[in-house]
Design an enzyme around this catalytic site. Structure first.
Site, mmCIF file in Angstrom:
data_model
loop_
_atom_site.group_PDB
_atom_site.id
_atom_site.type_symbol
_atom_site.label_atom_id
_atom_site.label_comp_id
_atom_site.label_asym_id
_atom_site.label_seq_id
_atom_site.Cartn_x
_atom_site.Cartn_y
_atom_site.Cartn_z
ATOM 1 N N CYS A 1 -19.411 -9.527 -18.563
ATOM 2 C CA CYS A 1 -18.094 -9.567 -19.012
ATOM 3 C C CYS A 1 -18.590 -9.674 -20.625
ATOM 4 O O CYS A 1 -19.403 -8.864 -20.580
ATOM 5 C CB CYS A 1 -16.934 -10.323 -18.581
ATOM 6 N N SER A 2 -17.962 -10.551 -20.829
ATOM 7 C CA SER A 2 -18.940 -11.320 -22.559
ATOM 8 C C SER A 2 -18.441 -12.231 -22.270
ATOM 9 O O SER A 2 -17.958 -12.393 -23.996
ATOM 10 C CB SER A 2 -18.747 -9.449 -23.285
ATOM 11 N N CYS A 3 -18.199 -13.752 -21.741
ATOM 12 C CA CYS A 3 -17.766 -14.585 -21.901
ATOM 13 C C CYS A 3 -18.770 -15.259 -23.477
ATOM 14 O O CYS A 3 -19.809 -15.179 -23.236
ATOM 15 C CB CYS A 3 -18.550 -15.018 -20.682
ATOM 16 N N CYS B 1 -23.429 -11.864 -21.354
ATOM 17 C CA CYS B 1 -22.750 -12.202 -19.988
ATOM 18 C C CYS B 1 -22.880 -11.195 -20.225
ATOM 19 O O CYS B 1 -22.295 -10.259 -19.832
ATOM 20 C CB CYS B 1 -20.890 -12.297 -21.142
#
Lengths: 122, 148, 233
Positions: free
Chosen positions: C121-123, C118
């Site tokens: 963000c860091s989905c 991601c």
């Protein structure tokens, strides 16, 4: 809900037992694109927030999946859910995105999602 | 609240000096005609949009979770569960609104936490005065505990 | 050795983050934004999460072609078979606010290898994979994977033939992804349990491929917590 004094439970009421983005099903009208369509990513002005990566702007890809209906992230980022849109998963050839991508890996691709506003027919 | 020493304050100014934006110019707050389209775009970019930026290889590491990190995650999800914000509002605040310096210099959950503190003030569930007093109270609770 | 050359963590005994975390949580509860019980339930829910259900989903898909079809067509529905209800499982009963209820299973083939990132963000599909690893959250991984995937995968120990299509999937909106890797040779006749054990978290993100006998992620340095989570058991 677009007003400041909104019902805090508005999303819970709408999505309970249904899920998100499922709770927006049927709210975006007719989808403008379909699987297999070639699309170009629009370069809308960047201001305050977007989830449309700059590296995709102006690139041409192919829709692999019409995924769901949902308000665009740019509106949900202020808790506005008034205008759901169709979302699409689009695949690009890596050398379309990065001019310096090595020619020996011409099969490599990248897939990511867009709300409808970001796409135009290519 | 104990007063900081002058030397602690001087160290603060030294550190803040290192937080200057990386885009160095002879004059900060430049004249409007110094900002062409390319600079405008670079400055207005959403700071989370890092895909494709050059970087050097690093060692990939795992990390143990801190208790406060787990609590912060739960707090942020509970705030969304009960409608104080949506997850997208949270992302906008913690990944973009914080600005370039805090975005890159704070720990991952540090940004979650700051945006949770910010939303309850911005949406007027608590005043900034209440938040400041609460932080001070929690701090002194700890200082008393460790003094014992 | 990489653990030892680093300076000690630069935090006081109680960090500013710990103080602020307590302050925000206490204020939110005092003001009725959520209850202490809500918070406790969420912590408890998170403790139940981990990569095991996703590994089982992969093993099931290897063993049952009809289930594989379902998994690729409707990841949310297929997850029910491994005990994960994306909608009603979390305490909200409308999915987790951050991970939503749109889940795709990306099927690798001998000619296509998927890997997930991601960039914004860091989905991550916490609902079925648990918390994301720290390296997945780094700006470094997010910057480089989309543009230099072969270099990054090589750093994780994966070298792929030039004619294999590497498909990087950038999880930028509401869909969350897991990779359904290729079933490795040497696993003929294995049970679902045996197969599940070789599908590690890294295989499900796409930076590793399952191998007989390999049941954990590649060994990496671990940055220790100053005050680690109490798991309550």
């Amino acid at each position: 809900m677009s007003k400041n004094q909104h019902d805090r439970a508005h999303h819970a009421k709408k999505a309970s037992g249904v899920g998100d983005p499922q709770c927006f099903r049927g709210e975006a009208g007719q989808a403008k694109f379909k699987n297999g369509d070639k699309v170009r990513i629009r370069d809308l002005p960047d201001i305050f927030y977007t989830r449309c990566q700059v590296y995709t702007r102006g690139a041409v890809g192919r829709i692999t999946k019409v995924v769901y209906e949902s308000p665009a992230a740019e509106d949900e980022a202020w808790d506005n859910t008034d205008h759901p849109e169709w979302f699409y998963s689009v695949v690009f050839r890596q050398h379309e995105l990065w001019p310096d991508y090595p020619a020996s890996y011409k099969n490599d691709t990248l897939e990511t999602e867009f709300s409808e506003r970001w796409l135009e027919q290519a | 609240m104990p007063s900081p020493s002058r030397s602690a304050l001087m160290r603060h100014f030294d550190l803040v000096g290192q937080l200057q934006p990386a885009y160095h110019q002879p004059q900060h707050a430049p004249y409007p005609d110094a900002i062409d389209h390319a600079k405008y775009r670079a400055l207005l970019r959403s700071s989370h949009d890092v895909g494709g930026e050059p970087d050097v290889p690093i060692e990939w590491e795992e990390k143990e979770e801190e208790q406060w990190e787990a609590n912060t995650f739960a707090t942020c999800e509970c705030l969304a569960w009960r409608g104080v914000w949506s997850a997208e509002e949270r992302r906008r605040r913690q990944n973009v609104d914080v600005g370039e310096t805090q975005y890159l210099a704070l720990p991952y959950y540090g940004r979650w936490l700051l945006s949770a503190a910010r939303i309850i003030v911005d949406k007027q569930y608590v005043t900034l005065t209440e938040l400041v007093n609460k932080i001070d109270e929690v701090k002194s609770r700890y200082e008393q505990k460790s003094a014992r | 050795m990489s653990d030892t050359h680093k300076a000690a963590p630069m935090v006081d005994e109680v960090s500013d983050f710990e103080i602020l975390e307590m302050a925000v949580r206490e204020l939110a509860i005092e003001k009725g934004l959520f209850s202490a019980e809500d918070h406790r339930r969420w912590i408890e829910y998170v403790h139940t999460l981990g990569p095991l259900p996703a590994a089982r989903l992969a093993a099931k898909a290897w063993l049952d072609p009809d289930f594989k079809k379902l998994a690729v067509a409707d990841g949310v529905k297929a997850s029910l078979a491994v005990g994960i209800d994306w909608i009603n499982g979390p305490p909200t009963k409308f999915g987790t606010p951050s991970d939503y209820c749109s889940f795709r299973v990306l099927e690798d083939t001998p000619k296509v290898k998927h890997v997930v990132v991601c960039t914004l963000c860091s989905c991550y599909p916490r609902t079925i994979l648990g918390q994301s690893p720290e390296w997945y959250r780094t700006p470094n991984y997010r910057r480089r994977l989309v543009r230099w995937p072969r270099q990054v995968l090589a750093e994780f120990g994966l070298q792929l033939a030039a004619d294999v299509e590497i498909r990087v999937v950038d999880s930028n909106q509401k869909t969350r992804y897991m990779v359904l890797p290729l079933r490795p040779i040497g696993t003929e006749g294995w049970s679902e349990q045996q197969l599940t054990e070789i599908v590690t978290r890294d295989c499900l993100i796409g930076v590793a491929m399952p191998q007989p006998g390999v049941t954990s992620n590649a060994k990496r340095p671990v940055h220790p917590a100053v005050h680690p989570i109490h798991t309550g058991h």
